[in-house]
Design an enzyme around this catalytic site. Sequence first.
Site, PDB file in Angstrom:
ATOM      1  N   HIS A 138       0.844  -1.207   0.000  1.00  0.00           N
ATOM      2  CA  HIS A 138       0.000   0.000   0.000  1.00  0.00           C
ATOM      3  C   HIS A 138       0.875   1.252   0.000  1.00  0.00           C
ATOM      4  O   HIS A 138       2.080   1.185   0.246  1.00  0.00           O
ATOM      5  CB  HIS A 138      -0.919   0.027   1.228  1.00  0.00           C
ATOM      6  CG  HIS A 138      -2.078  -0.921   1.117  1.00  0.00           C
ATOM      7  ND1 HIS A 138      -1.980  -2.258   1.465  1.00  0.00           N
ATOM      8  CD2 HIS A 138      -3.348  -0.736   0.682  1.00  0.00           C
ATOM      9  CE1 HIS A 138      -3.147  -2.850   1.253  1.00  0.00           C
ATOM     10  NE2 HIS A 138      -4.005  -1.952   0.775  1.00  0.00           N
ATOM     11  N   LYS A 142      -0.510   4.730   4.701  1.00  0.00           N
ATOM     12  CA  LYS A 142      -1.373   3.746   5.388  1.00  0.00           C
ATOM     13  C   LYS A 142      -0.844   3.446   6.790  1.00  0.00           C
ATOM     14  O   LYS A 142       0.360   3.283   6.989  1.00  0.00           O
ATOM     15  CB  LYS A 142      -1.458   2.454   4.572  1.00  0.00           C
ATOM     16  CG  LYS A 142      -2.493   1.487   5.102  1.00  0.00           C
ATOM     17  CD  LYS A 142      -2.768   0.378   4.109  1.00  0.00           C
ATOM     18  CE  LYS A 142      -3.745  -0.646   4.641  1.00  0.00           C
ATOM     19  NZ  LYS A 142      -5.102  -0.120   4.792  1.00  0.00           N
TER      20      LYS A 142
END
Length: 246
Positions: A138, A142
């Site tokens: 990600h 995040k």
Amino acid sequence: MKVIVNGAGGHMGAILRKLVEDGNQGSTLAAAVESVGYAEGTLSSLEMFHGEADCIIDFSHPAGTKVLVDFAVKRKLPLVIATTGQEQAELDMIQQAAKEIPVFFSHNMALAAMLVSQLCKTAAKAFPDADIEIIDIHHNRKVDVPSGTALIIANAIKEVRSDATFNIGRPNNGKRTKEEIGIHALRMGNVVGTHEIIFNTGTQVLTIKHEALDRAMFAEGAITAAAFLIQQKPGLYNMNDLVKTI
Ligand SMILES: NC(=O)c1ccc[n+]([C@@H]2O[C@H](COP(=O)([O-])OP(=O)(O)OC[C@H]3O[C@@H](n4cnc5c(N)ncnc54)[C@H](O)[C@@H]3O)[C@@H](O)[C@H]2O)c1
């Protein structure tokens, strides 16, 4: 399918509205509702809508749950709830509403994420001795590790490997055990979300990979959910129920 978009002024609601206006999966816009903020061409409350509709798709805020379910029940409209973060009292309202209307409730509307779980379950069953490693990638903003989706996938595999343990990040020295599922998080750049699940039997490698490119996939999944939901009897449904019909 005539759709009421609730939360149309929000990030996801605006994406959903555009998809529906463009006729995604045969949908048309019954109304766009934005009850807190402002967005052009929207109604400021669900109660202002008196036209015909087949369903409501909600990407808004848990604080609006009561108004939302009361309206859906009163108008007998199937309700897709994509909003997350409900407290127990709000979850109870959703359960209650599902006794009278079909309700689809999922914290992850990405259909492919659930398909990946299903495929991984099949692979884990087919290759009971394979070493399994999950990589979740990600963007660098995040916070949670591993991703919720990685955990959904790992738990799906655990359904067919009851002795599985999760080794998150493999922090210690030592050989891997047969039962463990390694889960590894990579955080970099602007990656929307990639999940790669590797099954290695020693004689072959099977890789199942899903790459999210755009948050619009959640809105597309919600429309797919609505198309499924309008065919259902009252009850509470989720992505597992939808995937079973594919
Ligand atoms: N299930 C999924 O796959 C999925 C995917 C993406 C986002 N989401 C969820 O969808 C929701 C919206 O996400 P977003 O990124 O569009 O957020 P956002 O902040 O951009 O939009 C929120 C919307 O909710 C409205 N709102 C705020 N308070 C409200 C209230 N009391 N009553 C009714 N409406 C209210 C806002 O005016 C706005 O239209 C969040 O809960 C998010 O976690 C779910």
